[in-house]
Design a protein around this motif. Structure first.
Motif, PDB file in Angstrom:
ATOM      1  N   TYR A  97     -23.990 -19.641  13.288  1.00 20.27           N
ATOM      2  CA  TYR A  97     -25.154 -20.455  12.938  1.00 20.27           C
ATOM      3  C   TYR A  97     -24.838 -21.132  11.615  1.00 20.27           C
ATOM      4  CZ  TYR A  97     -28.924 -19.276  16.215  1.00 20.27           C
ATOM      5  OH  TYR A  97     -29.741 -19.185  17.311  1.00 20.27           O
ATOM      6  N   SER A  98     -24.609 -22.425  11.664  1.00 26.65           N
ATOM      7  CA  SER A  98     -24.303 -23.209  10.472  1.00 26.65           C
ATOM      8  C   SER A  98     -25.468 -24.137  10.170  1.00 26.65           C
ATOM      9  CB  SER A  98     -23.034 -24.035  10.711  1.00 26.65           C
ATOM     10  OG  SER A  98     -22.834 -24.952   9.662  1.00 26.65           O
ATOM     11  N   GLY A  99     -25.731 -24.346   8.891  1.00 24.97           N
ATOM     12  CA  GLY A  99     -26.757 -25.292   8.479  1.00 24.97           C
ATOM     13  C   GLY A  99     -26.214 -26.699   8.299  1.00 24.97           C
ATOM     14  N   ARG A 100     -24.950 -26.892   8.604  1.00 25.88           N
ATOM     15  CA  ARG A 100     -24.351 -28.220   8.484  1.00 25.88           C
ATOM     16  C   ARG A 100     -24.747 -29.094   9.676  1.00 25.88           C
ATOM     17  NH1 ARG A 100     -19.203 -28.398   5.379  1.00 25.88           N
ATOM     18  NH2 ARG A 100     -18.979 -26.398   4.334  1.00 25.88           N
ATOM     19  N   ALA A 101     -24.729 -30.391   9.466  1.00 24.59           N
ATOM     20  CA  ALA A 101     -25.012 -31.322  10.558  1.00 24.59           C
ATOM     21  C   ALA A 101     -23.837 -31.386  11.537  1.00 24.59           C
ATOM     22  CB  ALA A 101     -25.315 -32.712  10.012  1.00 24.59           C
ATOM     23  N   GLN A 102     -22.631 -31.148  11.033  1.00 22.89           N
ATOM     24  CA  GLN A 102     -21.446 -31.099  11.889  1.00 22.89           C
ATOM     25  C   GLN A 102     -20.443 -30.137  11.272  1.00 22.89           C
ATOM     26  OE1 GLN A 102     -19.952 -35.068  12.178  1.00 22.89           O
ATOM     27  NE2 GLN A 102     -19.739 -35.328   9.988  1.00 22.89           N
ATOM     28  N   LEU A 103     -19.545 -29.644  12.099  1.00 21.83           N
ATOM     29  CA  LEU A 103     -18.531 -28.717  11.599  1.00 21.83           C
ATOM     30  C   LEU A 103     -17.499 -29.470  10.771  1.00 21.83           C
ATOM     31  CD1 LEU A 103     -17.914 -26.405  14.662  1.00 21.83           C
ATOM     32  CD2 LEU A 103     -19.160 -25.882  12.570  1.00 21.83           C
ATOM     33  N   PRO A 104     -16.966 -28.822   9.746  1.00 22.66           N
ATOM     34  CA  PRO A 104     -15.920 -29.471   8.957  1.00 22.66           C
ATOM     35  C   PRO A 104     -14.662 -29.692   9.800  1.00 22.66           C
ATOM     36  CG  PRO A 104     -16.660 -27.410   7.919  1.00 22.66           C
ATOM     37  CD  PRO A 104     -17.325 -27.513   9.238  1.00 22.66           C
ATOM     38  N   ALA A 105     -13.932 -30.725   9.478  1.00 24.65           N
ATOM     39  CA  ALA A 105     -12.675 -31.013  10.176  1.00 24.65           C
ATOM     40  C   ALA A 105     -11.724 -29.829  10.009  1.00 24.65           C
ATOM     41  CB  ALA A 105     -12.041 -32.280   9.614  1.00 24.65           C
ATOM     42  N   GLY A 106     -10.970 -29.565  11.047  1.00 21.37           N
ATOM     43  CA  GLY A 106      -9.953 -28.531  10.976  1.00 21.37           C
ATOM     44  C   GLY A 106     -10.412 -27.147  11.388  1.00 21.37           C
ATOM     45  N   ILE A 107     -11.705 -26.962  11.636  1.00 23.48           N
ATOM     46  CA  ILE A 107     -12.181 -25.650  12.090  1.00 23.48           C
ATOM     47  C   ILE A 107     -11.770 -25.484  13.554  1.00 23.48           C
ATOM     48  CG2 ILE A 107     -14.251 -24.258  12.588  1.00 23.48           C
ATOM     49  CD1 ILE A 107     -13.591 -24.495   9.605  1.00 23.48           C
ATOM     50  N   PRO A 108     -11.090 -24.378  13.882  1.00 28.33           N
ATOM     51  CA  PRO A 108     -10.684 -24.170  15.276  1.00 28.33           C
ATOM     52  C   PRO A 108     -11.891 -23.757  16.123  1.00 28.33           C
ATOM     53  CG  PRO A 108     -10.027 -22.302  13.938  1.00 28.33           C
ATOM     54  CD  PRO A 108     -10.637 -23.309  13.001  1.00 28.33           C
ATOM     55  N   ILE A 109     -12.600 -24.725  16.659  1.00 29.96           N
ATOM     56  CA  ILE A 109     -13.860 -24.494  17.356  1.00 29.96           C
ATOM     57  C   ILE A 109     -13.735 -23.470  18.486  1.00 29.96           C
ATOM     58  CG2 ILE A 109     -15.701 -25.612  18.707  1.00 29.96           C
ATOM     59  CD1 ILE A 109     -15.152 -28.137  17.022  1.00 29.96           C
ATOM     60  N   PRO A 110     -12.630 -23.422  19.255  1.00 30.71           N
ATOM     61  CA  PRO A 110     -12.566 -22.449  20.355  1.00 30.71           C
ATOM     62  C   PRO A 110     -12.551 -20.973  19.936  1.00 30.71           C
ATOM     63  CG  PRO A 110     -11.068 -24.263  20.779  1.00 30.71           C
ATOM     64  CD  PRO A 110     -11.552 -24.417  19.363  1.00 30.71           C
ATOM     65  N   VAL A 111     -12.527 -20.658  18.642  1.00 27.20           N
ATOM     66  CA  VAL A 111     -12.657 -19.248  18.256  1.00 27.20           C
ATOM     67  C   VAL A 111     -14.105 -18.793  18.389  1.00 27.20           C
ATOM     68  CG1 VAL A 111     -10.660 -19.306  16.705  1.00 27.20           C
ATOM     69  CG2 VAL A 111     -12.962 -19.595  15.755  1.00 27.20           C
ATOM     70  N   PHE A 112     -15.018 -19.743  18.626  1.00 25.09           N
ATOM     71  CA  PHE A 112     -16.433 -19.435  18.825  1.00 25.09           C
ATOM     72  C   PHE A 112     -16.819 -19.712  20.273  1.00 25.09           C
ATOM     73  CE2 PHE A 112     -16.032 -20.917  14.400  1.00 25.09           C
ATOM     74  CZ  PHE A 112     -16.489 -19.791  13.741  1.00 25.09           C
TER      75      PHE A 112
END
Length: 157
Positions: A97-112
């Motif tokens: 659960y992030s309060g950001r409008a979008q994920l920062p670049a470079g975050i490996p999204i498939p770990v979630f």
């Protein structure tokens, strides 16, 4: 360094999951009307692999998902902990659960398996509100993100 205030087993944060939700501190977002302003300070216990493993040894068999609630001050650290969970508990789903409008670049999204994005805007309401600005996504193994926010809404009977 990631720190956490507390944790609980919850049933409403991720649809159809029994979730160990860990409330991370050090939130930089300062959303007006925040329901958890105590999470803005950088206090609490350190959440590293050793601490997370200890929690999962106790609760891992009773939950289907582990969700990091916050962590926007150290998104790379949250991703590293999610990777650790993927490696050591491969059947356990992970959420953030992030309060950001979008994920920062470079975050490996498939770990979630799940990612919630969007700052708290009191007038828009929570995920259960039809006017919410927040979105909950189911993450595919390829990094695709399916918006499942509508699963929070109750149908009128």
């Amino acid at each position: 360094m990631i720190r956490y205030h507390n944790f609980d087993i919850v049933f409403a944060e991720i649809p159809d999951e029994t979730t160990l939700a860990i409330n991370l501190t050090g939130c930089p977002n300062r959303c007006p009307g925040c329901h958890s302003p105590h999470l803005c300070g950088n206090s609490g216990r350190v959440l590293d692999e050793e601490e997370l493993a200890a929690l999962l040894r106790v609760y891992g068999r009773t939950v289907t998902c582990l969700c990091f609630m916050g962590g926007d001050a150290d998104p790379e650290g949250v991703a590293r902990l999610a990777e650790f969970v993927r490696r050591e508990w491969p059947g356990l789903r992970t959420g953030w659960y992030s309060g950001r409008a979008q994920l920062p670049a470079g975050i490996p999204i498939p770990v979630f398996d799940y990612v919630k994005l969007g700052p708290w805007i009191e007038a828009c309401g929570p995920l259960t509100s039809p006017t919410t600005n927040q979105r909950l996504y189911r993450v595919g193994s390829d990094g695709s993100m399916e918006d499942i926010t509508g699963r929070f809404r109750r149908k009128a009977i």
